[in-house]
Write an enzyme that holds these catalytic residues in place. Structure first.
Site, PDB file in Angstrom:
ATOM      1  N   ARG A  72      18.612  -6.581   9.511  1.00 16.44           N
ATOM      2  CA  ARG A  72      17.733  -7.402   8.669  1.00 16.44           C
ATOM      3  C   ARG A  72      17.743  -7.012   7.194  1.00 16.44           C
ATOM      4  O   ARG A  72      17.528  -7.842   6.340  1.00 16.44           O
ATOM      5  CB  ARG A  72      16.281  -7.299   9.162  1.00 16.44           C
ATOM      6  CG  ARG A  72      16.009  -8.153  10.364  1.00 16.44           C
ATOM      7  CD  ARG A  72      14.535  -8.034  10.747  1.00 16.44           C
ATOM      8  NE  ARG A  72      14.326  -8.581  12.074  1.00 16.44           N
ATOM      9  CZ  ARG A  72      13.398  -8.152  12.916  1.00 16.44           C
ATOM     10  NH1 ARG A  72      12.587  -7.168  12.566  1.00 16.44           N
ATOM     11  NH2 ARG A  72      13.271  -8.704  14.100  1.00 16.44           N
ATOM     12  N   SER A  79      20.658  -5.790  35.646  1.00 13.06           N
ATOM     13  CA  SER A  79      20.330  -7.165  36.028  1.00 13.06           C
ATOM     14  C   SER A  79      21.563  -8.004  36.345  1.00 13.06           C
ATOM     15  O   SER A  79      21.419  -9.173  36.726  1.00 13.06           O
ATOM     16  CB  SER A  79      19.560  -7.862  34.908  1.00 13.06           C
ATOM     17  OG  SER A  79      18.421  -7.141  34.587  1.00 13.06           O
ATOM     18  N   LYS A 102       8.002  -3.651   7.709  1.00 12.32           N
ATOM     19  CA  LYS A 102       8.795  -4.881   7.914  1.00 12.32           C
ATOM     20  C   LYS A 102       8.161  -6.038   7.160  1.00 12.32           C
ATOM     21  O   LYS A 102       8.852  -6.875   6.585  1.00 12.32           O
ATOM     22  CB  LYS A 102       8.881  -5.226   9.415  1.00 12.32           C
ATOM     23  CG  LYS A 102       9.785  -4.300  10.218  1.00 12.32           C
ATOM     24  CD  LYS A 102       9.682  -4.644  11.703  1.00 12.32           C
ATOM     25  CE  LYS A 102      10.423  -3.604  12.548  1.00 12.32           C
ATOM     26  NZ  LYS A 102      10.178  -3.801  13.994  1.00 12.32           N
ATOM     27  N   ALA A 145      11.781 -11.066  27.843  1.00 15.16           N
ATOM     28  CA  ALA A 145      10.716 -12.016  27.487  1.00 15.16           C
ATOM     29  C   ALA A 145      11.208 -13.032  26.455  1.00 15.16           C
ATOM     30  O   ALA A 145      10.940 -14.233  26.571  1.00 15.16           O
ATOM     31  CB  ALA A 145       9.512 -11.241  26.943  1.00 15.16           C
ATOM     32  N   GLY A 186       5.022  -8.782  22.280  1.00 15.37           N
ATOM     33  CA  GLY A 186       5.948  -8.309  21.257  1.00 15.37           C
ATOM     34  C   GLY A 186       6.660  -7.031  21.681  1.00 15.37           C
ATOM     35  O   GLY A 186       7.719  -6.704  21.145  1.00 15.37           O
ATOM     36  N   CYS A 220       8.462 -10.987  14.111  1.00 16.64           N
ATOM     37  CA  CYS A 220       7.467 -12.007  14.456  1.00 16.64           C
ATOM     38  C   CYS A 220       6.315 -12.111  13.465  1.00 16.64           C
ATOM     39  O   CYS A 220       5.897 -13.203  13.075  1.00 16.64           O
ATOM     40  CB  CYS A 220       6.933 -11.723  15.851  1.00 16.64           C
ATOM     41  SG  CYS A 220       6.606  -9.980  16.142  1.00 16.64           S
ATOM     42  N   HIS A 250       0.290 -13.749  18.150  1.00 14.92           N
ATOM     43  CA  HIS A 250      -0.167 -12.816  17.112  1.00 14.92           C
ATOM     44  C   HIS A 250      -1.131 -13.547  16.180  1.00 14.92           C
ATOM     45  O   HIS A 250      -0.947 -14.739  15.908  1.00 14.92           O
ATOM     46  CB  HIS A 250       1.009 -12.338  16.249  1.00 14.92           C
ATOM     47  CG  HIS A 250       1.965 -11.409  16.932  1.00 14.92           C
ATOM     48  ND1 HIS A 250       1.810 -10.945  18.215  1.00 14.92           N
ATOM     49  CD2 HIS A 250       3.116 -10.848  16.475  1.00 14.92           C
ATOM     50  CE1 HIS A 250       2.815 -10.141  18.505  1.00 14.92           C
ATOM     51  NE2 HIS A 250       3.619 -10.063  17.474  1.00 14.92           N
ATOM     52  N   ASN A 269       4.116 -15.396  19.220  1.00 17.98           N
ATOM     53  CA  ASN A 269       5.122 -14.474  18.692  1.00 17.98           C
ATOM     54  C   ASN A 269       6.458 -14.568  19.408  1.00 17.98           C
ATOM     55  O   ASN A 269       7.503 -14.260  18.842  1.00 17.98           O
ATOM     56  CB  ASN A 269       4.596 -13.035  18.772  1.00 17.98           C
ATOM     57  CG  ASN A 269       4.092 -12.685  20.157  1.00 17.98           C
ATOM     58  OD1 ASN A 269       3.133 -13.302  20.647  1.00 17.98           O
ATOM     59  ND2 ASN A 269       4.709 -11.729  20.807  1.00 17.98           N
TER      60      ASN A 269
END
Ligand code: A2P
Length: 338
Positions: free
Chosen positions: A101, A42, A215, A15, A162, A131, A244, A318
């Site tokens: 992160r 894929s 987060k 996505a 999400g 997001c 969102h 998002n």
């Protein structure tokens, strides 16, 4: 930005990956070679980019030498394993997962908030925030610059996209089944998501909060460079496909009036104020966010219970600003370095 750069999109069939490609094309990113990567499942599929067909390749057997910028969005496990390999081969990795992160030597960057941090990447990896943090900080940073935010109370209303394609499929499948008086069996979500709300995103932590909630705490502090900001989050999954929403209450050092907040937000990059006190005079995921780039802010009003409190309603797509768009904006900052 005259020089072309060779771009790899890892998770190109997902996505976020699909939207990264659309945004690279829309913003006329100076793509030289383009490598579309996914799992063996894929590999061999073809994907159109600006009128040309590209064959999806298997990440596991791909040679990253020659890649200048790699946009990763294939989950934390894939990032942990492959991002360091791409960086070692000379690519700048922009990683959409939570794998790096919170590492001190990996910058966590929202393009409108702390763009200068992009250059500070000793490991060749830049992390794209989660997001829900992303859209919140695009809207709150201009207010924080006016007067330091001491505390943030936030409840999120997070769409199923999400959770990736499989999550969107589950909402669609369950909705169809229920409208046809059939039973549903939760697979991707812990309980039924259609016509329901779920106050549980990502794993529970020892303190009773979920990882999705934490987060918001960890990332807000890192991005604003302010370890003292208090954040009290509740993250909820809602049966919305894209976009969102967040009900946010902030407490600032000095009072910011709603009028001043509107003025600051109207001037802020990436923000659109939609704040009329009438039916439809506020942003929603469907009417504003879905498919669009901005972070929309409405319902700006003083907190009745706090002398320096302000309430805001913050809505954004998002998959776009919350993931793919910011990743491409970070890539543009890297390219601009020359
Ligand atoms: P694939 O199509 O091969 O499954 P989403 O978040 O929408 O579910 O998308 C996840 C993306 O991450 C997809 O492009 C998916 O590719 C990719 N992906 C998942 N697992 C791997 C893996 N082990 N190696 C490479 N790509 C992966």
């Amino acid at each position: 930005m005259s020089k072309k750069v060779n771009v790899a999109v890892v998770g190109a069939t997902g996505a976020v990956g699909e939207t990264m490609l659309a945004i690279l094309a829309k913003r006329r990113f100076p793509v030289g070679e383009l490598y579309l990567l996914a799992s063996e499942r894929s590999a061999g599929e073809s994907i159109d980019y600006r009128g040309e067909e590209y064959i999806v390749q298997n990440l596991a057997t791909f040679d990253p030498s020659g890649v200048d910028i790699a946009l990763f969005s294939a989950g934390g496990g894939v990032s942990k394993e492959y991002a360091p390999k791409f960086a070692a081969a000379g690519a700048v990795v922009i990683d959409n997962s939570s794998a790096f992160r919170y590492d001190d030597d990996v910058p966590l960057v929202v393009s409108e908030v702390n763009p200068g941090e992009v250059a500070n990447r000793p490991r060749g990896i830049i992390a794209n925030p989660n997001c829900s943090t992303m859209q919140m900080l695009v809207a709150l940073a201009p207010l924080h610059r006016e007067s330091r935010i001491e505390r943030i109370n936030v409840a999120t209303y997070q769409s199923v996209s999400g959770g990736g394609r499989s999550a969107m499929e589950e909402l669609g499948r369950q909705t169809g089944a229920l409208l046809n008086f059939q039973d549903v069996k939760p697979e991707r979500f812990p309980v039924q998501i259609a016509f329901n709300l779920i106050p549980h995103i990502d794993d529970f932590q020892d303190n009773g909060f979920t990882k999705e909630e934490m987060k918001l705490v960890w990332e807000t502090r890192k991005i604003l460079g302010d370890e003292g900001i208090l954040v009290n989050p509740t993250a909820v999954r809602v049966p919305v496909f894209y976009g969102h929403s967040e009900a946010v209450a902030i407490e600032t050092e000095r009072r910011i009036t709603p009028e001043r907040a509107r003025e600051l937000l109207r001037a802020a990059p990436g923000v659109e104020v939609v704040d009329e006190r009438k039916a439809g005079g506020y942003p929603t995921p469907v009417t504003h966010a879905s498919g669009n780039d901005a972070v929309y802010v409405g319902r700006i009003r003083e907190d009745l219970s706090h002398p320096r409190g302000l309430n805001l309603w913050i809505v954004s797509d998002n998959i776009r600003k919350g993931a793919a768009l910011n990743a491409v904006q970070l890539a543009e900052l890297v390219v601009a370095e020359g």
